[in-house]
Design an enzyme around this catalytic site. Structure first.
Site, PDB file in Angstrom:
ATOM      1  N   CYS A   1     107.857   5.788 -20.682  1.00  0.00           N
ATOM      2  CA  CYS A   1     108.298   7.042 -21.282  1.00  0.00           C
ATOM      3  C   CYS A   1     107.894   8.228 -20.399  1.00  0.00           C
ATOM      4  O   CYS A   1     108.497   8.462 -19.361  1.00  0.00           O
ATOM      5  CB  CYS A   1     107.747   7.165 -22.707  1.00  0.00           C
ATOM      6  SG  CYS A   1     108.550   8.452 -23.693  1.00  0.00           S
TER       7      CYS A   1
ATOM      8  N   HIS B   1     109.780   2.120 -24.949  1.00  0.00           N
ATOM      9  CA  HIS B   1     108.398   1.715 -25.233  1.00  0.00           C
ATOM     10  C   HIS B   1     108.346   0.202 -25.451  1.00  0.00           C
ATOM     11  O   HIS B   1     108.328  -0.275 -26.589  1.00  0.00           O
ATOM     12  CB  HIS B   1     107.876   2.440 -26.480  1.00  0.00           C
ATOM     13  CG  HIS B   1     107.584   3.881 -26.269  1.00  0.00           C
ATOM     14  ND1 HIS B   1     106.349   4.349 -25.870  1.00  0.00           N
ATOM     15  CD2 HIS B   1     108.380   4.973 -26.376  1.00  0.00           C
ATOM     16  CE1 HIS B   1     106.391   5.671 -25.757  1.00  0.00           C
ATOM     17  NE2 HIS B   1     107.613   6.071 -26.056  1.00  0.00           N
TER      18      HIS B   1
ATOM     19  N   GLU C   1     105.995  -1.782 -25.286  1.00  0.00           N
ATOM     20  CA  GLU C   1     104.777  -2.248 -25.948  1.00  0.00           C
ATOM     21  C   GLU C   1     105.003  -2.561 -27.425  1.00  0.00           C
ATOM     22  O   GLU C   1     104.275  -3.363 -28.023  1.00  0.00           O
ATOM     23  CB  GLU C   1     103.643  -1.224 -25.791  1.00  0.00           C
ATOM     24  CG  GLU C   1     103.822   0.089 -26.548  1.00  0.00           C
ATOM     25  CD  GLU C   1     104.541   1.166 -25.746  1.00  0.00           C
ATOM     26  OE1 GLU C   1     104.354   2.359 -26.057  1.00  0.00           O
ATOM     27  OE2 GLU C   1     105.283   0.809 -24.816  1.00  0.00           O
TER      28      GLU C   1
END
Length: 554
Positions: free
Chosen positions: A380, A518, A520
């Site tokens: 990001c 993102h 994650e």
């Protein structure tokens, strides 16, 4: 009607209700049940999207673009069910819904009150989120005794009264402190916590006793006697070395059996197979390699702000039996340093963030990684910093910047997204005057990867989907100029309008990749995520001084 397990907490906060609930959910899932989870938060914010990371920690994003509590990240890391906006409800959202109904005239002129209108709306949200599942676990945020939690506790009391014990279970997590001077575990706080619950009409069916060490049988009997809970339903939850081992610990004590018996689910369940969790724990405890990753962020003093990033890095290591040590660095500090803190690091990750504080430190970090051939992973804001670095120092675009930080930049290589298409195909628009809350590009978005690139190799397919949370994006006016300067745009949105992934050619840098999404949020301990697995492998290769001869697998 879905059987519901309500999880409350007592004595103090941050005892681990979310981990305990998610661990039980993972056992029930392993026994063949279709499980979902839900978080009821007592704060008045509509969602945590505009809350400070220093106060609240990470904002976790779901597939449908909901900005939620970080506990939903715990839930998705432990169970296979993908959650949505329905699974995260706050006091603010409840009141917003009720007030909207009142303005429409839905209450037909009635005086709108906490009981029944607020509690009815809470129950409606619970029913909506849990319909169609075999079991649902619902965590009540905060601590019993907090005034903010009372409407939620009243609502779940009503649910139990109407549905009965076969369709609603109360599970209470409480602290059993160890007093070192006396050499004793003290049960009195637990007794008072249960007394507080019973005063509002809730009798726990199960007690989860958090302590530094295992609660002995004698103390469990004492707790059972004073709290009117069956002794076998007093579960010891001691501190453990590996949190992902909690499902194994709760299975050993038979917590899942208490649920199966009370809800009469025997005909629906099989024996629990937790071999995947056992493999995860074994990989954590017996690594074959070790790397150190620098995480250069803005909120490193409150590491919960990067909870999913830290976990995803560890998951990436688990898949190759590698221990990942994290070195947390404040981006702002690097602006005034000689980058000595980045020496002897095996890899650098720059995570997301907002605002100009520390951005120059992130840009300098990207420059350091690029010039010193250190594996770099930008997420990001970390991608935007990498683009600004490349524009300034390789493409010779002096004073290149993001318009988030400098609206007068002569080369705004990162700009505000004014229009984009949602997952449902609808066009959304915004401008500089739009509200901050809920106006970002949010949720799961598909992207197409360029053949022959590192991103395509890591993912192993042409089209992938990742979750997003951002307002600013690569400025398309600079695509050609930066590509001509050597930057590789390896991922784009399906309509080719938004740049999703950039990287450096592998003949100029061993591993340099940055993405706008993102990733994650889609990493789990049992599966990992291809980008994090690839990044950790690159860090291992740097440490080893070249290509690894063979892969170690968890």
């Amino acid at each position: 009607m879905t059987p519901l397990i309500f999880v409350t907490g007592g004595v103090v906060s941050s005892l681990g209700k979310g981990i305990a609930a998610a661990s039980l959910a993972s056992i029930l899932e392993a026994r063949g049940l279709k499980v979902t989870m839900m978080k009821l938060d007592p704060y008045i914010n509509v969602d945590p999207g505009t809350m400070s990371p220093f106060q609240h920690g990470e904002v976790y994003v779901t597939d449908d673009g909901a900005e939620t509590d970080l506990d939903l990240g715990h839930y998705e890391r432990y169970v296979r069910t993908r959650l949505s906006r329905k699974n995260s409800v706050t006091t603010g959202r409840i009141y917003e819904n009720v007030i909207r109904k009142e303005r429409r005239g839905d209450y037909l002129g009635a005086t709108v009150q906490v009981i029944p209108h607020i509690t009815d709306e809470i129950r409606r949200c619970i029913d909506e989120a849990t319909a169609g599942f075999d079991v649902a676990l619902i965590e009540i945020g905060g601590t019993v005794g907090d005034i903010e939690s009372l409407p939620f506790l009243e609502a779940i009391r009503q649910v139990r009264t109407e549905r009965g014990a076969e369709k609603a279970m109360f599970m209470h997590l409480t602290l059993v402190p160890y007093i070192a001077a006396a050499g004793e575990l003290k049960t009195k706080p637990t007794q008072h916590s249960v007394k507080e619950l019973r005063s509002i009409g809730i009798q726990p069916d199960v007690l989860l006793c958090r302590s530094e060490q295992a609660v002995p049988d004698s103390e469990r009997r004492k707790i059972a006697l004073f709290t009117n809970v069956s002794e076998r339903a007093v579960i010891s939850c001691p501190d453990i070395d590996v949190l992902y081992g909690m499902p194994l610990e709760l299975l050993r004590q038979g917590l899942d059996e208490l649920v199966i018996v009370q809800f009469k689910l025997r005909d629906k369940v099989a024996a629990a197979d937790l071999s995947e969790w056992a493999a995860v724990v074994d990989a954590v405890k017996h690594p074959l390699d070790e790397v150190t990753i620098a995480v250069v962020g803005k909120y490193v003093d409150h590491q919960d702000a990067y909870k999913s990033v830290a976990e995803a890095l560890r998951h990436g290591g688990l898949r190759q039996r590698t221990k990942v040590n994290l070195k947390w660095l404040e981006a702002q500090d690097l602006e005034r340093s000689d980058m000595a803190a980045l020496q002897d690091i095996d890899g650098i990750l720059v995570p997301g963030g907002f605002g100009d504080r520390g951005f120059e430190g992130k840009v300098q970090t990207s420059k350091f990684a690029r010039e010193h051939k250190v594996p770099y992973f930008g997420i990001c804001y970390g991608m935007q910093a990498a683009v600004v670095d490349y524009a300034r120092h390789v493409a010779d675009l002096d004073a290149a910047n993001s318009t988030e930080n400098d609206r007068q930049s002569p080369h705004p290589v990162i700009g505000l997204i004014t229009e984009w298409r949602t997952a449902t195909g609808e066009v959304e628009k915004r401008d500089e005057k739009s509200d901050l809350g809920g106006t970002m590009r949010l949720g799961l978005q598909e992207q197409r990867l360029k053949p022959g690139t590192l991103a395509r190799e890591l993912y192993g397919k042409d089209v992938v989907a990742e979750r997003h949370r951002h307002r600013y994006e690569f400025n398309n006016r600079y695509r050609t100029q930066l590509e001509d300067a050597g930057l590789v745009i390896s991922g784009k949105s399906m309509d080719d309008t938004l740049v999703e992934v950039v990287e450096l050619p592998r003949d100029t840098h061993p591993w340099f990749l940055a993405c706008q999404a993102h990733p994650e949020f889609l990493s789990t301990p049992r599966d990992g995520h291809p980008l994090f697995i690839g990044f950790v492998r690159a860090a291992r290769e740097k440490k080893a001084g070249g290509k690894l001869l063979k892969e170690a697998r968890a």
